[in-house]
Design a protein around this motif. Structure first.
Motif: not given
Length: 705
Positions: A618-622, A681-686, A672-677
């Motif tokens: 969450r800190i990295i995403a923020k 999210q995928k890393l969290k899901d998988v 780039f920002a959208a792909n990062t998010r």
């Protein structure tokens, strides 16, 4: 009020029924008696009978057992003292002659010891009138019923063993030595003491007989005569030495008898130069003038020398004459006779050279038979007692040898052979070859529970999980605990295998590790020390109201780091104890189980680690979101500066291309920002599946009826 509370019963006679009012007519009332009380005369009789019964002793009590052992020792002492009477006659050499005398000083000493032994026989006779016996008709089942009636006990004793005990306890040798022999000393010349010997033998037979029923009673009561194997071996050795002592004393007495027989035989045949009288053979006539004249000219003593075999053949008694045993001091002749008896008893009399005298030949035959029987029985028993000391060690040696042969036959690898050797050695050091479970299973339930409580309670209380339980549950646990031994590097259970028992460590250390079912990149390892436990999956399974027949699978691999001693609760025993746990309704016990369960600790650590990683994501995403929102801010000064530098040189076409380029950079930054998010999210899901939460042991749920 106290009088009204008591119950009374009144007996009437001539009872008549009244049909009108159904009342009973009363004509002659009888005496009134209190319920639950007895007549005064009956109570006095009962009290006197109880006092008499209190004086009666149980034949299997500890007091009687101790007395029997003391009396057995006194009987052996008496059997040792009586043969000392055979050493009373002796030969004295005076100048050129010899004479026979009786050692009254030795007789007084021996009779004093004999009197002390007789006191024990007398006390044993008195005690037998107070010892109960088992009724023969009640032995159909169990131990039988004790007869405590003093009259019946006395009647039975008088009809059975009283005469034998009376003969054995009479002080006949004391009377013979103290009163009779001094009175006839001056007029009696035959000092072979045949009367005294007959009296001693007459009492020796019943005294020897008393040992057998006494030792038999001790064996029936306790199983053995002595408590230890060394004492049993010493007891049989003492019996063998006693037989040698009796044989040596008899040999000495017969030697003196044969020597006196030779003197008498030669004396009766001597008439010149002076007639020989039998009184001259007595030491009491040494000062007689006629004897002094006779001893100068007599040939009796020279003809009775063992070297003159043509006159008198001493046979097996020649050594006592040639070596002056019959004329030596008491200690010298006693130890030589003891050695002679022990030597010939051990060799069955094979080295004896007898004469044709019938009595001597029978004595040699008796030596051979006694040696054979005693060596086979007493020495055999002694060997059995000594072997019982090392029987466990010998069994372990045989088992170890069989194990070595089996491993070689099966061609086991060297490492497996070494592990087997370590386990066998460690088990021997821990148990000394004793199967504790078989011993405990043969005891009553209550006694087995008390023993298990004594052995295990303090050790069980070291386990913090058990420290929260009451005494009843601890007793139930101690009763079902079984000892478990593990050598170094032994796997107790592997991950995925069924859990069959729950271990509570007493000594040593275990390594408990898990991979969460083989998950890649996951490994957790902890060390279990004394006071810890493993196999808690079995407890959660046992606490289920309707647990399945199949045992739970282990979530950890447990391996011994060092040699481990532990207590084990098997699945079926744990199921019973778990039913007791369910009655506690205690949250404290549940929390204690969670705190000390390494399965729960591992799950908690993984849960905290997963929460921390989510927090970091969450800190990295923020942070990425903030970078995306401010992505255009750094590009604006650069564009304005470029426009100012080329303001006067660029054409309208170049201004258009620069604006288009800035727009492309902005679009790329947004993507780039959208792909990062989306990647976050995928890393969290998988993400890999979480560590499964351990089963919650239910300490309060009742099973469905």
């Amino acid at each position: 009020m106290e009088h009204n509370k008591r119950k009374f019963v009144r007996f009437y006679s001539n009872l008549e029924k009244n049909d009108g009012n159904k009342k009973k007519g009363i004509e002659f009332p009888l005496p009134v008696f209190k319920m639950g009380t007895k007549l005064e005369s009956e109570s006095k009789v009962d009290s006197s009978q109880e006092q008499k019964n209190k004086r009666i002793l149980n034949p299997e009590s500890e007091r009687i057992l101790r007395w029997n052992r003391v009396f057995l020792f006194s009987c052996l002492t008496a059997l040792f003292v009586d043969p000392l009477f055979f050493y009373l006659p002796s030969v004295i050499h005076h100048n050129r002659s010899s004479c026979m005398t009786t050692d009254f000083n030795l007789g007084i000493v021996v009779t004093v010891f004999r009197t002390f032994a007789d006191v024990f026989y007398l006390l044993h006779m008195i005690l037998k009138f107070r010892i109960a016996y088992v009724s023969p008709t009640s032995r159909v089942f169990g131990k039988g019923e004790l007869v405590t009636d003093p009259k019946k006990i006395a009647e039975r004793y008088l009809k059975s063993d009283f005469c034998v005990d009376l003969i054995a306890s009479l002080p006949l040798p004391q009377i013979m030595i103290w009163f009779i022999m001094p009175a006839i000393r001056s007029s009696h010349a035959d000092h072979t003491n045949n009367t005294l010997v007959l009296i001693v033998l007459l009492q020796y037979i019943p005294r020897f007989y008393l040992i057998f029923p006494l030792s038999s009673h001790i064996i029936k009561t306790t199983g053995v005569v002595t408590k230890t194997a060394w004492a049993g071996a010493a007891y049989n050795l003492v019996l063998y030495m006693l037989a040698s002592h009796i044989l040596g004393a008899a040999w000495y007495l017969l030697s003196v008898e044969r020597h006196a027989m030779c003197w008498k035989f030669t004396c009766r045949r001597e008439f010149s130069p002076m007639k020989c009288h039998l009184d001259y053979l007595d030491c009491g006539t040494l000062n007689d003038v006629d004897r002094r004249i006779w001893e100068v000219n007599t040939t009796v003593f020279s003809q009775c020398s063992p070297d003159e075999d043509f006159v008198f053949n001493y046979g097996i008694f020649a050594d006592a004459i040639t070596k002056n045993v019959i004329s030596s001091r008491f200690l010298q002749k006693y130890f030589y006779c003891l050695w002679w008896g022990l030597q010939n008893l051990s060799s069955y009399g094979q080295s004896l050279e007898t004469s044709i005298f019938i009595g001597e030949t029978l004595f040699a035959i008796l030596i051979a038979i006694m040696g054979l029987v005693l060596f086979a029985h007493l020495i055999g028993n002694m060997q059995t007692y000594l072997q019982s000391i090392t029987v466990r060690l010998e069994e372990w040696r045989v088992k170890r040898r069989d194990t070595e042969e089996w491993m070689k036959h099966r061609q086991l690898p060297q490492d497996l052979q070494e592990r087997v050797r370590r386990f066998v050695q460690y088990k021997w050091l821990a148990t000394r070859g004793v199967d504790e479970e078989s011993i405990l299973q043969g005891l009553p339930t209550d006694l087995r529970r008390d023993i298990q409580r004594h052995l295990c309670l303090d050790l069980v209380r070291r386990v913090p999980f058990f420290a929260q339980m009451d005494g009843q549950l601890l007793d139930a646990i101690c009763e079902r605990l079984a000892s478990s031994l593990c050598t170094q590097r032994t796997y107790i259970v592997r991950e995925g295998d069924p859990v069959t028992e729950m271990l509570f460590i007493i000594r040593g250390m275990l390594e408990s590790s898990t991979t969460d079912g083989g998950r890649l990149g996951f490994f957790n390892s902890i060390t279990l020390r004394p006071g810890d436990f493993c196999g808690e999956e079995l407890l959660a399974w046992a606490l289920l109201p309707k647990s399945s027949i199949s045992l739970p699978s282990s979530t950890r691999t447990v391996r011994a780091i060092t040699e481990v001693e532990a207590f084990a609760l098997r699945a079926e025993d744990l199921k019973f104890v778990a039913n007791q746990f369910r009655r506690l309704h205690s949250k404290k016990l549940q929390h204690t189980f969670r705190f000390y369960s390494y399965h729960w600790r591992t799950w908690a650590a993984c849960f905290i680690q997963a929460a921390w990683r989510r927090f970091k994501r969450r800190i990295i995403a923020k942070s990425l979101s903030l970078q995306e929102s401010f992505s255009l801010t750094p590009e604006k000064p650069v564009a304005e500066e470029a426009e100012q530098e080329e303001e006067g040189h660029s054409t309208p076409r170049s201004s258009y291309s620069q604006a288009k380029q800035n727009l492309g950079v902005t679009i790329l930054a947004s993507r780039f920002a959208a792909n990062t998010r989306r990647g976050a999210q995928k890393l969290k899901d998988v993400n890999l599946s979480k560590l499964r939460k351990p089963d919650e042991p239910d300490f309060s749920e009742e099973p469905d009826d």
